[in-house]
Design a protein around this motif. Sequence first.
Motif, short mmCIF file in Angstrom:
data_model
loop_
_atom_site.label_atom_id
_atom_site.label_comp_id
_atom_site.label_asym_id
_atom_site.label_seq_id
_atom_site.Cartn_x
_atom_site.Cartn_y
_atom_site.Cartn_z
N ALA A 79 -5.21 6.53 20.33
CA ALA A 79 -4.98 7.74 20.11
C ALA A 79 -3.44 7.99 19.35
O ALA A 79 -3.05 9.10 19.14
CB ALA A 79 -5.00 8.41 21.34
N TYR A 80 -2.86 7.01 18.99
CA TYR A 80 -1.24 7.07 18.53
C TYR A 80 -1.54 7.53 17.32
O TYR A 80 -2.30 7.50 16.17
CB TYR A 80 -0.94 5.69 18.52
N GLU A 81 -0.57 8.59 17.11
CA GLU A 81 -0.60 9.49 15.86
C GLU A 81 0.88 8.79 14.89
O GLU A 81 2.12 9.09 15.33
CB GLU A 81 -0.01 10.78 16.08
N LEU A 82 0.35 8.25 13.95
CA LEU A 82 1.60 7.57 13.04
C LEU A 82 2.07 8.93 12.24
O LEU A 82 1.34 9.72 11.68
CB LEU A 82 0.95 6.59 12.00
N SER A 83 3.45 8.78 11.92
CA SER A 83 4.17 9.66 11.03
C SER A 83 5.22 9.24 10.47
O SER A 83 5.64 8.25 10.31
CB SER A 83 4.60 10.81 12.13
N GLU A 84 5.80 10.16 9.55
CA GLU A 84 6.79 9.66 8.77
C GLU A 84 8.11 9.08 9.63
O GLU A 84 8.93 8.27 9.21
CB GLU A 84 7.68 10.77 7.94
N GLY A 85 8.21 9.41 10.79
CA GLY A 85 9.17 9.05 11.93
C GLY A 85 9.19 7.51 12.19
O GLY A 85 9.82 7.01 12.67
N LYS B 202 0.04 -13.76 10.98
CA LYS B 202 0.90 -13.77 9.62
C LYS B 202 0.50 -12.92 8.45
O LYS B 202 1.32 -12.95 7.71
CB LYS B 202 0.60 -15.33 9.00
N ASN B 203 -0.42 -12.17 8.50
CA ASN B 203 -0.70 -11.30 7.44
C ASN B 203 -0.24 -10.01 7.62
O ASN B 203 -0.57 -8.89 8.53
CB ASN B 203 -2.35 -10.85 7.72
N TYR B 204 1.12 -9.83 6.86
CA TYR B 204 1.58 -8.82 6.84
C TYR B 204 1.37 -7.93 5.36
O TYR B 204 0.76 -8.36 4.61
CB TYR B 204 3.47 -9.26 6.28
N SER B 205 1.48 -6.63 5.90
CA SER B 205 1.34 -5.59 4.72
C SER B 205 2.39 -4.55 4.65
O SER B 205 2.94 -4.22 5.76
CB SER B 205 0.05 -4.74 4.69
N LEU B 206 2.93 -4.22 3.34
CA LEU B 206 4.10 -3.31 3.29
C LEU B 206 3.41 -1.92 2.80
O LEU B 206 2.55 -1.68 1.94
CB LEU B 206 5.03 -3.64 2.32
N VAL B 207 3.59 -1.06 3.71
CA VAL B 207 3.14 0.29 3.30
C VAL B 207 4.51 1.40 2.88
O VAL B 207 5.38 1.53 3.76
CB VAL B 207 2.47 0.95 4.30
N LYS B 208 4.45 1.73 1.70
CA LYS B 208 5.50 2.66 1.42
C LYS B 208 5.11 4.09 1.41
O LYS B 208 3.95 4.40 1.32
CB LYS B 208 5.66 2.48 -0.31
N ILE B 209 6.03 4.74 2.04
CA ILE B 209 5.82 6.19 2.37
C ILE B 209 6.16 7.27 1.13
O ILE B 209 7.24 7.00 0.86
CB ILE B 209 6.44 6.98 3.43
N VAL B 210 5.10 7.87 0.57
CA VAL B 210 5.40 8.37 -0.73
C VAL B 210 5.14 9.95 -0.68
O VAL B 210 4.48 10.49 0.37
CB VAL B 210 4.42 7.85 -1.86
N PHE C 172 0.92 -1.14 -0.27
CA PHE C 172 0.10 -0.01 0.04
C PHE C 172 0.89 1.21 -0.08
O PHE C 172 2.27 1.10 0.24
CB PHE C 172 -0.96 -0.09 1.35
N GLU C 173 0.32 2.27 -0.27
CA GLU C 173 1.13 3.78 -0.31
C GLU C 173 0.36 4.66 0.79
O GLU C 173 -0.70 4.66 0.90
CB GLU C 173 1.15 4.25 -1.47
N ALA C 174 1.30 5.37 1.57
CA ALA C 174 0.55 6.50 2.37
C ALA C 174 1.47 7.75 2.28
O ALA C 174 2.77 7.68 2.07
CB ALA C 174 0.80 5.96 3.98
N ALA C 175 0.72 8.83 2.45
CA ALA C 175 1.59 10.06 2.27
C ALA C 175 2.40 10.45 3.30
O ALA C 175 2.37 9.90 4.65
CB ALA C 175 0.48 11.13 2.04
N LYS C 176 3.33 11.51 3.22
CA LYS C 176 3.91 11.71 4.38
C LYS C 176 3.56 12.77 5.22
O LYS C 176 3.60 13.96 5.14
CB LYS C 176 5.46 12.64 3.78
N GLU C 177 2.60 12.26 6.24
CA GLU C 177 1.77 13.28 7.25
C GLU C 177 1.57 12.31 8.36
O GLU C 177 1.80 11.25 8.46
CB GLU C 177 0.23 13.52 6.32
N THR C 178 1.14 13.15 9.33
CA THR C 178 1.06 12.73 10.67
C THR C 178 -0.71 12.36 10.74
O THR C 178 -1.36 13.21 10.33
CB THR C 178 1.31 13.62 11.68
N LYS C 179 -0.91 10.99 11.02
CA LYS C 179 -2.39 10.88 10.88
C LYS C 179 -2.70 9.83 12.15
O LYS C 179 -1.92 9.06 12.63
CB LYS C 179 -2.89 10.28 9.72
#
Length: 419
Positions: free
Chosen positions: A390-396, A411-419, A345-352
Amino acid sequence: MNIIDELEWRDAINQQTDAEGLRELTNEKSISLYCGVDPTGDSMHIGHLIPFIMLKRFQLAGHKPVILIGGATGTIGDPSGRQSERSLQSLEQIQANVEALTEQMKKLFITEGDNQIRMVNNYDWTHKINVIEFLRDFGKNFSINAMLAKDVVASRLDSGISFTEFSYQILQSIDYLHLFKHEDVQLQIGGSDQWGNITSGLDLIRRKEGSESKAFGLTIPLMLKADGTKFGKTAGGAVWLDPKKTTPYEFYQFWANTDDRDVVKYLKYFTFLTKEQIDLLAEKVQTEPHKREAQKTLAEEMTRFVHGEEMLEQAKRITAALFSGDIKELTVDEIEQGFKEMPTFEAAKETKNIVDWLVDVGIEPSKRQAREDITNGAISVNGERMQDLAYELSEGDAIGGKFIIIRKGKKNYSLVKIV
């Protein structure tokens, strides 16, 4: 142990033109032998390895192998194993493939010392032959009736075969004659589909050099898996030796996932382990199959042979990290290898917020399901269980600034690319 005895123990011989004569010859002296590969691509796959590993066994037994790259025959196309004509590649592409395969062979088989494996390219002598010489000096030695009777040609008569591919066995025969005369080669080895080409070469040698010429042919069995399917194929296609096409981790996993019914056969065919070592592993397959020690040994031996010790250790690190969930210990390169075939999957460089992020990325179908999975401890981020709604995921959070690994359940892994 005579090299022929060893090959027989390893079940690595399908046909021989003169079994006793070859045994006597290899007992008497060190011989030169060859095997060829056509540059139809820029990398070999593991199916190509089998005859060349046999060459290596001859070398270790004190004999002198020659590797032939088919710069000439590759322009024609071997009809073996095909029911239709090959598409001819450009001469420029064939030359690029020749260079790539040459480097691959050097990496795998060329060693220092007096007993070094030699490499030749059949273009070097074939391109000097003009069409009149081809027809007069070589064509006259081939009977059309005999050529039509060869399995590789007979199997194509219904669907059709061009004169180009029909003449392939003449070109390969010229190779054997040239190497017999100029490199003292007395044995050609190849896959079972090469039997017709090999025997044609022997016929040409005896017509040109005399009926008493000591030249031999040997083929290896067709490699099939226990379920009857062709060896070396996966759902993703062929298992390549080029790490850019099949990563060292994927290569390691291919061997590690070998069926119990096949693993001893592969240990005999592909590794240089002794009979005692293989017999011990065979016993463990029977008594402790759950430990998969034979498969681990096979994967280690083959990955080390093809990719080296460093890439083997990397493949083992990825394997251990995926098993334990300790993802943070992996480098960006190792993540790209280990998660190459996993959902991406892809995710933007933002805190969410973690709940919103999982839904927006597409890993969770709804916020309700995301909250439920997080609360129940079913979600891990980079190997660490996440239960904070309440955790905020970020580019960090991204490993190397590029990837976030989400595990859902065990066992269900997903790879998220930061774009």
